[in-house]
Each structure stands twice: as structure tokens, then as C-alpha cells.
Write an enzyme that holds these catalytic residues in place. Structure first.
Site, PDB file in Angstrom:
ATOM      1  CB  VAL A 157      -0.952   0.025   1.223  1.00  0.00           C
ATOM      2  CG1 VAL A 157      -2.007  -1.058   1.102  1.00  0.00           C
ATOM      3  CG2 VAL A 157      -0.188  -0.129   2.533  1.00  0.00           C
ATOM      4  CB  CYS A 158       0.178   4.682  -1.166  1.00  0.00           C
ATOM      5  SG  CYS A 158       0.273   4.485  -2.950  1.00  0.00           S
ATOM      6  N   PRO A 159       2.437   4.642   1.242  1.00  0.00           N
ATOM      7  CG  PRO A 159       3.996   5.912   2.484  1.00  0.00           C
ATOM      8  CD  PRO A 159       2.828   4.963   2.633  1.00  0.00           C
TER       9      PRO A 159
ATOM     10  CB  CYS B  84      -1.108   1.605  -3.880  1.00  0.00           C
ATOM     11  SG  CYS B  84       0.081   2.912  -3.835  1.00  0.00           S
TER      12      CYS B  84
END
Lengths: 75, 356
Positions: free
Chosen positions: A12-14, A39
Site C-alpha cells: 500500500v502507499c506510500p 496502489c
């Protein structure tokens, strides 16, 4: 010139951007880094990072549903 | 009554669509201040506050809504704000971010959302509600800046708008000097604009600011006298599922359901919906972060939307204090979980060598 692949699908981001920054430090000048990610937010943050750091983007494509790939050259 | 609260569902759907297409993430906006020292998304966030500030005080001036009053439960705001700011890094998104990512198919966000609803319900209505009442009883009687210093709110609106405009123009000037790549277009016309093209953060922010302003009169008309809010309605969902109490089904609940629907429509229409299952670490973080978000938002009196985006626009002490401590909480969690990130096996793998 060597192409390197950084696979970040599932992160997932970041984290795709965090890992891209780590990866670009590990490759030689002139080499290319292909970053696969899934993402959504990274469709903004990775090209933004490349632009601000002067890394040319040689390819930016959508691989499939919510899957992208961007290639930046270390310059 | 139902025809009244349906406006919440419609507004929420539009908002969910805009959040998804705009990639608008408040967590990211706060986090970037620490990871890349970039204020680009934070400036966009403040554009929302500024636009909404103009809107709500105009609505107040013409008598559609009535602002002012309130108290400032400072201790709960400070501690809750910090907990919330810390939690959104773990959950990978604030309350709104979690709703719209759930609509994109991120299972980690489904878990964060479920535990956020549980946490918010437990700390607002459930066995832990006593802690919230206690900490929020420690308060200062003056709730907002303009009534406390005895000036017209418009002086503050003008100062805020001017400061945000200067920051936004600085970013726009700098952007002209770099070339940012975008994805190749495969659609044309409205489909390209709505479901493909990258939206500028400031453009998205202006749209959200207008939606946030519209939320006030629409919600007010149903008897819910406030603007956008996520935590209250989320807690209500938790209690409603357990009790079936129809009195809890209000404009706010429709709004948050709309967020899910709108972001799902946006993601599906853009080819960006995919069920994504998190790894073990992300799963634990999503659950912990979600529960802590419910806790922090209950103590602080709202999340990044209700507090940091809406209560700031009305110059409430609670909103600005929450904003500050949420950013600090995000900074602390960023230092621990993002800056030191190391993933087993993550790294560049040579795939192709050519003599150049």
C-alpha cells in the site's frame, strides 16, 4: 545499460515510492528502474518524484485493473 | 424524512467519486510533510478549508445556517488528535481515505473501516464512552477564535484565503519548471476527464471545498446542524447494526455510505477496482490503526474531516488544535513505520542488460 525490476504489487502507499527511492540508490547511473505497483495514489506520487528529481520517465503504462508500471532512468 | 436524507447519499457519492479520482489522501498530505518535506498536498488540503470557510460564512451571513458558540475540550482534542494522526499512518488512510480505498477493493481498508466503526461506537456509545465524556469535560468555554477576540469572522477568512492563495501560487509556479509524465490517454471527451485523466490536487480541492460547503445547508435541512462528518455517522452505523434503532439513520450515515458507492463507481469506471489482499504486517496495522482511529476521533471530537477540515473552516479552536496534533501524530508514526521501512526481498532485480 541494465534494466532493473522493482515489484511492489500488494504494497500500500506510500511504500512503492519508499521502495523506489531505496532501489534507485542501488542501481548505476544510466540504468533504468521498472516499478510495478498497484496502489492508486502512486500514479501521482511516483511521476511527481521522478519529475522533481530529474529522472526521465521512459515508460508509464497501465498493466491491468489497478495495476501500473513506470520506468525511470537514473540520471 | 427519507427524501431529505437521500441528499446525503447523493452528496456522499459525488464526494467518494471525487476523492478516488483526485487521489485525495489527507494521510498522504500530512505524511509528505515528513517523508519528502513536500507541502503540495497539504496546501491542497488547506485550499479545501479556505474555500469552505468562504462558503460557510456566506451561508451564515444570509441566515441559511448559524455558526458560532461551542466550547473547546482542549485535553481530549490534543490527546485524541495525536492518537488519530498516529493511527492513520498504520491504517494507511484517514477515515475518508479508508472509506474510499475500501471502495477501490483494498481488503486492508475493509478491515480498518470495520475496526474504525467498532472503535468509534465503543468510545462514543459503548463501554468506553465514559472515558470520552471525562476527557471532553475538561474544556474552555470559548469555542472559536473570532468570538474570543471579538472580530468579524471575515477578517480571519480573508487572512486564511490570502495565505492559502500565496502557498498555492508558489506551488503552481514551481510546477511549470518540471515536466511530469502522465499515463497515455485511451479515452476521449468527458470519459477521459472523469475516469482517466490525472486531476490537479488544487482543482480537486476546490471541488471538495464546494461539496463541503453544500453539505452544511443540505444536512441542516434534515435537522443535523453541521457540515461534513465521518466519525459520528460511522459510530452510528456500529450502534445501528447492533440495535436496529432507526433514529440513528440520518443524513450523515447516508453520506458515508455514499462515499463507498461513489469511490466504487469511480474505481470501476476507471479500471482501478481490484480486490487486493494485504500481507500479514499490513493486516495487523490496518486493524490496529482502524481501532485507534475510532478512539482518537472520539476523544478529539472528530477526524481529519470533521475537525481538521470543517471545524478549521469555522475557526474553531478544536479544529485547529486537532489539525496540529494530528500532523504531529502522523509525524511520529511516519518516523517509526515509514522512514525505517525495510521489506524482505524488496529491491531492484536486474532483468535485462544491453550494451549501450
Amino acid at each position: 545499460m541494465t534494466k532493473h525490476l522493482l515489484e511492489t504489487d500488494g504494497q500500500v502507499c506510500p511504500f512503492p515510492l519508499v521502495e523506489a527511492k531505496q532501489a534507485i540508490n542501488q542501481i548505476d547511473l544510466g540504468d533504468e528502474l521498472i516499478i510495478n505497483f498497484d496502489c492508486t495514489q502512486a500514479t501521482d506520487s511516483i511521476p511527481q518524484w521522478a519529475a522533481e528529481n530529474g529522472y526521465p520517465v521512459t515508460e508509464f503504462i497501465k498493466r491491468g485493473a489497478a495495476e501500473w508500471s513506470i520506468t525511470v532512468r537514473k540520471a | 424524512m427519507f427524501h431529505m436524507i437521500i441528499s446525503g447519499l447523493l452528496l456522499g457519492t459525488v464526494l467518494g467519486f471525487v476523492f478516488q479520482r483526485g487521489r485525495f489522501c489527507v494521510t498522504g498530505a500530512f505524511r509528505d510533510l515528513f517523508t519528502t518535506r513536500s507541502t503540495r498536498w497539504f496546501t491542497a488540503f488547506m485550499v479545501i478549508v479556505a474555500v469552505q470557510s468562504i462558503g460557510v460564512f456566506a451561508l451564515d451571513a444570509v441566515g441559511v445556517i448559524e455558526l458560532g458558540g461551542g466550547t473547546f475540550p482542549w485535553l481530549g482534542t490534543i490527546i485524541g488528535g495525536f492518537i488519530f494522526g498516529f493511527a492513520i499512518v498504520l491504517a494507511g488512510g484517514c477515515a475518508t481515505g479508508t472509506y474510499y480505498r475500501a471502495g477501490e477493493g483494498l481488503v486492508g481498508s475493509w478491515l480498518a473501516l470495520i475496526f474504525y466503526i467498532l472503535g468509534a461506537a465503543a468510545f462514543r456509545f459503548g463501554p468506553l464512552a465514559g472515558t470520552t465524556d471525562s476527557i471532553r469535560s475538561i474544556e474552555i468555554s470559548n469555542g472559536n477564535l473570532y468570538e474570543t477576540i471579538g472580530v468579524t469572522p471575515w477578517i480571519l477568512v480573508i487572512l486564511l484565503v490570502a495565505a492559502v492563495a500565496v502557498a498555492a501560487l508558489r506551488h503552481l509556479n514551481r510546477e511549470r519548471q518540471v515536466h511530469k509524465m502522465s499515463l497515455p490517454a485511451t479515452k476521449t471527451g468527458l470519459a477521459h476527464v472523469l475516469t482517466e485523466r490525472a486531476w490537479h490536487p488544487f482543482m480537486t480541492a476546490v471541488i471538495i471545498g464546494v461539496i463541503a460547503t453544500l453539505a452544511w445547508p443540505l444536512s441542516w435541512a434534515t435537522g443535523r446542524e453541521s457540515g461534513l462528518g465521518i466519525t459520528g455517522p460511522s459510530a452510528n452505523i456500529g450502534v445501528f447494526l447492533g440495535t436496529g434503532d432507526m433514529a440513528l439513520v440520518d443524513w450523515g450515515m447516508m453520506l458515508v455510505l455514499g462515499l463507498l458507492i461513489g469511490s466504487f463507481i469511480a474505481a470501476k469506471a476507471s479500471g482501478e477496482f481490484k480486490i487486493r489482499v494485504p500481507d500479514a504486517t499490513t493486516t495487523v496495522r490496518s486493524i490496529t490503526g482502524g481501532a485507534m482511529m475510532g478512539w482518537g476521533a472520539a476523544w478529539a471530537g472528530g477526524c481529519t474531516i470533521g475537525n481538521a477540515m470543517v471545524n478549521t473552516a469555522t475557526f474553531g479552536f478544536q479544529g485547529w488544535t486537532a489539525l496540529l496534533f494530528m500532523v504531529l501524530g502522523t509525524g511520529a508514526a511516519t518516523r517509526i513505520f515509514i522512514t525505517n521501512h525495510k521489506r524482505q526481498g524488496a529491491g531492484p532485480k536486474p532483468v535485462l542488460s544491453t550494451v549501450s
